[in-house]
Structures are given as C-alpha cells and as structure tokens.
Design a protein around this motif. Sequence first.
Motif, short mmCIF file in Angstrom:
data_model
loop_
_atom_site.label_atom_id
_atom_site.label_comp_id
_atom_site.label_asym_id
_atom_site.label_seq_id
_atom_site.Cartn_x
_atom_site.Cartn_y
_atom_site.Cartn_z
N CYS A 145 0.85 -1.19 0.00
CA CYS A 145 0.00 0.00 0.00
C CYS A 145 0.88 1.24 0.00
O CYS A 145 1.01 1.92 1.02
CB CYS A 145 -0.92 -0.03 1.22
SG CYS A 145 -2.25 1.19 1.18
N PHE A 146 1.51 1.55 -1.12
CA PHE A 146 2.46 2.66 -1.16
C PHE A 146 2.27 3.48 -2.42
O PHE A 146 1.57 3.09 -3.36
CB PHE A 146 3.90 2.14 -1.09
CG PHE A 146 4.36 1.44 -2.34
CD1 PHE A 146 5.01 2.13 -3.34
CD2 PHE A 146 4.14 0.07 -2.51
CE1 PHE A 146 5.43 1.48 -4.50
CE2 PHE A 146 4.55 -0.59 -3.65
CZ PHE A 146 5.20 0.12 -4.66
N SER A 147 2.91 4.63 -2.40
CA SER A 147 2.91 5.52 -3.55
C SER A 147 4.30 6.13 -3.66
O SER A 147 5.18 5.84 -2.84
CB SER A 147 1.84 6.60 -3.37
OG SER A 147 1.80 7.46 -4.49
N LYS A 148 4.49 6.97 -4.65
CA LYS A 148 5.74 7.71 -4.81
C LYS A 148 5.44 9.18 -4.71
O LYS A 148 4.56 9.69 -5.40
CB LYS A 148 6.38 7.40 -6.18
CG LYS A 148 7.15 6.10 -6.25
CD LYS A 148 8.50 6.25 -5.55
CE LYS A 148 9.34 4.99 -5.76
NZ LYS A 148 10.65 5.13 -5.10
N GLY A 149 6.12 9.85 -3.86
CA GLY A 149 5.88 11.28 -3.70
C GLY A 149 6.47 11.82 -2.42
O GLY A 149 7.39 11.23 -1.85
N TRP A 150 5.91 12.93 -1.99
CA TRP A 150 6.38 13.55 -0.76
C TRP A 150 5.78 12.84 0.44
O TRP A 150 4.60 12.52 0.47
CB TRP A 150 6.01 15.03 -0.73
CG TRP A 150 6.72 15.85 -1.74
CD1 TRP A 150 6.23 16.31 -2.91
CD2 TRP A 150 8.06 16.30 -1.65
NE1 TRP A 150 7.18 17.02 -3.59
CE2 TRP A 150 8.33 17.04 -2.83
CE3 TRP A 150 9.09 16.16 -0.72
CZ2 TRP A 150 9.55 17.63 -3.08
CZ3 TRP A 150 10.30 16.76 -0.97
CH2 TRP A 150 10.54 17.48 -2.14
N ARG A 151 6.63 12.62 1.42
CA ARG A 151 6.16 12.08 2.69
C ARG A 151 5.73 13.22 3.60
O ARG A 151 6.01 14.39 3.32
CB ARG A 151 7.26 11.26 3.37
CG ARG A 151 7.83 10.12 2.51
CD ARG A 151 8.80 9.28 3.33
NE ARG A 151 9.49 8.30 2.50
CZ ARG A 151 10.70 8.46 2.00
NH1 ARG A 151 11.38 9.57 2.25
NH2 ARG A 151 11.25 7.52 1.26
N SER A 152 5.10 12.88 4.68
CA SER A 152 4.64 13.90 5.62
C SER A 152 5.78 14.63 6.31
O SER A 152 5.59 15.72 6.84
CB SER A 152 3.72 13.27 6.68
OG SER A 152 4.36 12.18 7.31
N ASP A 153 6.97 14.04 6.30
CA ASP A 153 8.13 14.73 6.90
C ASP A 153 8.90 15.55 5.87
O ASP A 153 10.05 15.93 6.10
CB ASP A 153 9.06 13.71 7.58
CG ASP A 153 9.65 12.71 6.58
OD1 ASP A 153 9.26 12.75 5.39
OD2 ASP A 153 10.49 11.89 7.00
N ARG A 154 8.28 15.79 4.69
CA ARG A 154 8.86 16.63 3.64
C ARG A 154 10.06 16.01 2.94
O ARG A 154 10.88 16.72 2.36
CB ARG A 154 9.25 18.01 4.18
CG ARG A 154 8.07 18.87 4.59
CD ARG A 154 7.25 19.26 3.38
NE ARG A 154 6.19 20.20 3.73
CZ ARG A 154 5.36 20.75 2.86
NH1 ARG A 154 5.48 20.42 1.59
NH2 ARG A 154 4.43 21.57 3.25
#
Length: 267
Positions: free
Chosen positions: A42-51
């Motif tokens: 269950c994942f994506s590629k992009g920005w995480r919440s910690d920037r």
Amino acid sequence: MRVRRSSSVLLLFLSVILFLVGPCQPGCRETGQCCTGRDPSCFSKGWRSDRTFGTCYCDQACVSTLDCCHDYDSACPALSCVVSEWTSWSGCAEPCRATVRRRNRTILQEPLNAGNPCPHLEEHAGCAEYWSQHGNCHNPPVPALIISGGYGNARKKRDIPDSIDITGYCVQFQLTSLTKGCQQSSGPHTQWMQHLREGHRVCVECQPPALAVGQTHCAGDGEENDGGRRQSLQWQAVGNPRCRGVWRRVGRLEACSCPTAHSFLFI
C-alpha cells in the motif's frame, strides 16, 4: 560565470519554493489507497509527511513509522471506535449464592486508520439473590454484619479469657455491588451508609467482642475459606435491612488503613 551563478541560484530558489509549496506527486488520494494494518504493498511515490521525497505509504502503520504520504491524514482520516451505551445489568448468574451479574455494549463503529481502539465490551460485578424460581433459598448465605467504625468507641467488650491472646485484625474488601437502600439511609445512626459506593475499598475491623465463642475470626470475613483467593462475599448493614450487597475480599490487614468514612466493624 555570472549567468551560470544566477542560474544556480534560480534553481535553488525554485527547489525551495517547490519544497515549501508542497507535494506535486501522487499520494493516497490519487492512487485510491487507504489500507488497514501494516501493508507494504500500500504505497505511492511522492512527498512524505516529513517533507522528504520517495516511497510513501497509505497504511495504518505509517502513522507510527512516520513514512505516510503527505495527504494521508486528509485522504484517510482516523476514525476512533464508537460503542453503544451499557445495557442494563443482568440477573445473578446463580441464585442462593454470591455470584456475578453482567452488562455489555456493542460496537457501532470499528476503528479505522489508526483511530482509537475499542474499549472493553463486557463488565462483571458481584451480586446475590436470596431466592430461586422455587421460592426462598433453603440455605441462604449468611452475610457479614457491619456497622460504622465509630460504634467501636462505645462498644461494651465481651469478657475474653486472659489465656487467649486476641488483639483483633482488619480485612480489606472492594465493594462490587450494593442496593439503593444504602443511599436512602437518612436517620442519624444510618447516615454512614451513604458513603458506600461500588468500586470503593473499605476496611472492616474484627474486634474481640465480635468473635463467636471458640472462634478466632469474625463471621462473614472469609477467613475460613480464604485460600489466597479474592472471594466474593455478602454483607448487610446493621440498622437498615435494605442496605446490603456483595464485596470482594482483598486481604487481611493487621492494622486498618482506610479513611474514617470507609472504616467499619464486624458485629
């Protein structure tokens, strides 16, 4: 040289703006993922919440591992468990003995996305019934008779032979049930019953005058059948037959340590 330096500064500036403005890559909402538990798929590629940029997750475990996608909180809001009100207490499990009653509640909303888990759904409390479907109990359990601790100051002590060294003791109980009659005790000698509450611990002193002939313990204190277990026993307040209940034996104490309002005497 100056143009190259200016270009480097511009790229750096654009990078900072991109970082501050926020994610521009797919997250949980765009990929349509909100998974329960720990799910590596269950994942994506992009920005995480910690920037930071890279692989981010949309499962419940990302809250503790801090690798959630930037929009996890808004796309997969946490929903805490919701339960119903308690049902009424059931009747006693068995008549003619100190036993238990039950009440329960049901789940109205299961927790989702790391929401608060459900609380316990069943509670037990002590109770006693003095009759069965066929009438009164043939051998009803004998309750412990108690009175306010202040009565001990004016109590006339029964003659105890000098050869018997009895100094008295105290037993601690936890109240598991009591009748409404205890709260309706308004007389000057029964007001102490209003301090009784389910869940409170009380200390009951066994003084020498309360000892039965030839006995070294007070009736109803659970001393005979203790065996190290936390027994459920019945009690009855002296002066108000409507004030009675069940308590669980915690243990024997050589000295009472309860507040005055929660200290009583065996009769």
